[in-house]
Motif scaffolding. Sequence first.
Motif, PDB file in Angstrom:
ATOM      1  N   ARG A 264       0.854  -1.186   0.000  1.00  0.00           N
ATOM      2  CA  ARG A 264       0.000   0.000   0.000  1.00  0.00           C
ATOM      3  C   ARG A 264       0.885   1.229   0.000  1.00  0.00           C
ATOM      4  NH1 ARG A 264       0.104   2.422   4.960  1.00  0.00           N
ATOM      5  NH2 ARG A 264       0.670   1.108   6.742  1.00  0.00           N
ATOM      6  N   ARG A 265       0.306   2.346  -0.376  1.00  0.00           N
ATOM      7  CA  ARG A 265       1.052   3.600  -0.374  1.00  0.00           C
ATOM      8  C   ARG A 265       1.180   4.124   1.054  1.00  0.00           C
ATOM      9  NH1 ARG A 265       1.565   6.543  -5.271  1.00  0.00           N
ATOM     10  NH2 ARG A 265       1.766   8.399  -3.988  1.00  0.00           N
ATOM     11  N   ARG A 266       2.354   4.627   1.386  1.00  0.00           N
ATOM     12  CA  ARG A 266       2.576   5.161   2.727  1.00  0.00           C
ATOM     13  C   ARG A 266       1.729   6.402   2.996  1.00  0.00           C
ATOM     14  NH1 ARG A 266       6.700   2.799   5.362  1.00  0.00           N
ATOM     15  NH2 ARG A 266       8.214   1.607   4.133  1.00  0.00           N
ATOM     16  N   ASP A 267       1.412   7.169   1.956  1.00  0.00           N
ATOM     17  CA  ASP A 267       0.645   8.390   2.190  1.00  0.00           C
ATOM     18  C   ASP A 267      -0.820   8.104   2.487  1.00  0.00           C
ATOM     19  OD1 ASP A 267      -0.296   7.695  -0.311  1.00  0.00           O
ATOM     20  OD2 ASP A 267       0.703   9.328  -1.360  1.00  0.00           O
ATOM     21  N   ALA A 268      -1.178   6.804   2.566  1.00  0.00           N
ATOM     22  CA  ALA A 268      -2.533   6.454   2.998  1.00  0.00           C
ATOM     23  C   ALA A 268      -2.627   6.398   4.514  1.00  0.00           C
ATOM     24  CB  ALA A 268      -2.944   5.101   2.423  1.00  0.00           C
ATOM     25  N   ASP A 269      -1.473   6.564   5.208  1.00  0.00           N
ATOM     26  CA  ASP A 269      -1.479   6.476   6.660  1.00  0.00           C
ATOM     27  C   ASP A 269      -2.406   7.519   7.268  1.00  0.00           C
ATOM     28  OD1 ASP A 269       2.027   5.605   7.171  1.00  0.00           O
ATOM     29  OD2 ASP A 269       0.337   4.506   6.346  1.00  0.00           O
ATOM     30  N   GLY A 270      -3.073   7.124   8.346  1.00  0.00           N
ATOM     31  CA  GLY A 270      -3.972   8.039   9.037  1.00  0.00           C
ATOM     32  C   GLY A 270      -4.886   7.255   9.946  1.00  0.00           C
ATOM     33  N   PRO A 271      -5.527   7.924  10.897  1.00  0.00           N
ATOM     34  CA  PRO A 271      -6.405   7.221  11.827  1.00  0.00           C
ATOM     35  C   PRO A 271      -7.581   6.582  11.100  1.00  0.00           C
ATOM     36  CG  PRO A 271      -6.666   9.595  12.028  1.00  0.00           C
ATOM     37  CD  PRO A 271      -5.485   9.366  11.142  1.00  0.00           C
ATOM     38  N   ARG A 272      -7.783   5.293  11.345  1.00  0.00           N
ATOM     39  CA  ARG A 272      -8.913   4.550  10.801  1.00  0.00           C
ATOM     40  C   ARG A 272      -8.974   4.629   9.276  1.00  0.00           C
ATOM     41  NH1 ARG A 272     -11.808   2.575  14.631  1.00  0.00           N
ATOM     42  NH2 ARG A 272     -13.513   2.017  13.241  1.00  0.00           N
ATOM     43  N   SER A 273      -7.832   4.682   8.662  1.00  0.00           N
ATOM     44  CA  SER A 273      -7.791   4.722   7.203  1.00  0.00           C
ATOM     45  C   SER A 273      -8.399   3.458   6.624  1.00  0.00           C
ATOM     46  CB  SER A 273      -6.346   4.865   6.722  1.00  0.00           C
ATOM     47  OG  SER A 273      -6.229   4.516   5.363  1.00  0.00           O
ATOM     48  N   ALA A 274      -9.255   3.632   5.621  1.00  0.00           N
ATOM     49  CA  ALA A 274      -9.883   2.477   4.977  1.00  0.00           C
ATOM     50  C   ALA A 274      -8.835   1.591   4.316  1.00  0.00           C
ATOM     51  CB  ALA A 274     -10.907   2.956   3.951  1.00  0.00           C
ATOM     52  N   ILE A 275      -7.836   2.202   3.700  1.00  0.00           N
ATOM     53  CA  ILE A 275      -6.800   1.423   3.025  1.00  0.00           C
ATOM     54  C   ILE A 275      -5.986   0.621   4.031  1.00  0.00           C
ATOM     55  CG2 ILE A 275      -4.620   1.630   1.757  1.00  0.00           C
ATOM     56  CD1 ILE A 275      -5.871   3.820   0.109  1.00  0.00           C
ATOM     57  N   ILE A 276      -5.636   1.246   5.152  1.00  0.00           N
ATOM     58  CA  ILE A 276      -4.860   0.536   6.168  1.00  0.00           C
ATOM     59  C   ILE A 276      -5.656  -0.642   6.713  1.00  0.00           C
ATOM     60  CG2 ILE A 276      -3.900   0.711   8.492  1.00  0.00           C
ATOM     61  CD1 ILE A 276      -2.997   3.508   7.828  1.00  0.00           C
ATOM     62  N   ARG A 277      -6.933  -0.430   6.989  1.00  0.00           N
ATOM     63  CA  ARG A 277      -7.756  -1.519   7.517  1.00  0.00           C
ATOM     64  C   ARG A 277      -7.844  -2.668   6.515  1.00  0.00           C
ATOM     65  NH1 ARG A 277     -12.174  -2.572  10.899  1.00  0.00           N
ATOM     66  NH2 ARG A 277     -12.408  -4.841  10.862  1.00  0.00           N
ATOM     67  N   CYS A 278      -8.045  -2.353   5.259  1.00  0.00           N
ATOM     68  CA  CYS A 278      -8.105  -3.396   4.233  1.00  0.00           C
ATOM     69  C   CYS A 278      -6.782  -4.147   4.138  1.00  0.00           C
ATOM     70  CB  CYS A 278      -8.463  -2.793   2.879  1.00  0.00           C
ATOM     71  SG  CYS A 278     -10.183  -2.290   2.700  1.00  0.00           S
ATOM     72  N   ALA A 279      -5.670  -3.407   4.160  1.00  0.00           N
ATOM     73  CA  ALA A 279      -4.355  -4.037   4.046  1.00  0.00           C
ATOM     74  C   ALA A 279      -4.078  -4.945   5.238  1.00  0.00           C
ATOM     75  CB  ALA A 279      -3.273  -2.967   3.921  1.00  0.00           C
ATOM     76  N   GLN A 280      -4.425  -4.488   6.429  1.00  0.00           N
ATOM     77  CA  GLN A 280      -4.214  -5.308   7.623  1.00  0.00           C
ATOM     78  C   GLN A 280      -5.055  -6.581   7.563  1.00  0.00           C
ATOM     79  OE1 GLN A 280      -5.239  -2.438  10.636  1.00  0.00           O
ATOM     80  NE2 GLN A 280      -3.122  -1.754  10.898  1.00  0.00           N
ATOM     81  N   THR A 281      -6.293  -6.439   7.118  1.00  0.00           N
ATOM     82  CA  THR A 281      -7.171  -7.602   7.011  1.00  0.00           C
ATOM     83  C   THR A 281      -6.637  -8.605   6.000  1.00  0.00           C
ATOM     84  OG1 THR A 281      -9.132  -6.331   7.641  1.00  0.00           O
ATOM     85  CG2 THR A 281      -9.498  -8.363   6.394  1.00  0.00           C
ATOM     86  N   LEU A 282      -6.216  -8.115   4.841  1.00  0.00           N
ATOM     87  CA  LEU A 282      -5.710  -9.010   3.803  1.00  0.00           C
ATOM     88  C   LEU A 282      -4.444  -9.730   4.261  1.00  0.00           C
ATOM     89  CD1 LEU A 282      -6.263  -6.883   0.579  1.00  0.00           C
ATOM     90  CD2 LEU A 282      -7.459  -8.966   1.251  1.00  0.00           C
ATOM     91  N   THR A 283      -3.533  -9.001   4.892  1.00  0.00           N
ATOM     92  CA  THR A 283      -2.295  -9.624   5.357  1.00  0.00           C
ATOM     93  C   THR A 283      -2.585 -10.750   6.341  1.00  0.00           C
ATOM     94  OG1 THR A 283      -1.066  -7.553   5.053  1.00  0.00           O
ATOM     95  CG2 THR A 283      -0.098  -9.200   6.507  1.00  0.00           C
TER      96      THR A 283
END
Length: 295
Positions: A264-283
Amino acid sequence: MRRYGTIAGAATALGYTASAVSQQLAGLERDTGVTLVDRGPRSAIVNAAGTEFLSAAGDVLQMLDSARARAAAAVGRISGRVVVAAIPSVAPAVAAALARLRREEPLLDIALVQSSAPRAERSLIEGVVGIAVVDDWGTRPAVVDARLSSESCFAEPIVLAAHRDVVAGAGDDWLSMLSECLPHVPLLCATEGNYSREFADGWLARRGLSPRTRWEFDGLDMLAELVALAHGVAFLPASVVRRYPATVQAALPAPSTRTVNCLRRRDADGPRSAIIRCAQTLTAELASTAGSRLF
């Protein structure tokens, strides 16, 4: 569309149908009263008016996404649209994980597109997709683009696969299988530019081996299907070979491993980011289901 030059190309990258994108574009042009895209028989080019509209609309859309995310966060939810690109061999597992996440987070809008690893990585860097699930065959330097964050999901052996009838007279080691097969049956491999093709070419070259015939196809499952039909031999991940009972496999000398990573792109970082949540779930999901029937 400005990046891909056609409505179909933009639609595929975004996880929509070409018809849906065309209808949305037509509606937007009706609302603005101007033509935003110059259409040709095989192209769609964003014109000067479209470029000006994009510049202003991008800021508005970011503000709208931020407002939606803040409203969702206020009630403990995550919202936003996330486009995920995944290599076909793990796409079923990715789809299952995203479906479960979508049930948990109904405000999420998730699209999944299948893509080769090189194309998925380019789409992620260009911002077309938010997450890329790709594989690494050990053919490239282990350096991740500074703009990307990478998490390893699982690793598995790369094996030499053949139909049992093709190697009936060979031993159960890779050297015996290759000696039996390469003079008589094609080597099945991906087209140039794919990481699995780079692995196969490099592996054979280092051992001074050359196939008499090489057949090129896109997709590991396509290669496995052809192996199962006794059309040739191929270097494949062990999880793909296990789906075909008529296929036998020989382990290769270490290190011969495919690693599946979630980028994922690092600039997606942020509180409760949808991208971060999806990436964590997939991993987590891919790591826990590695080796199951989904692979």
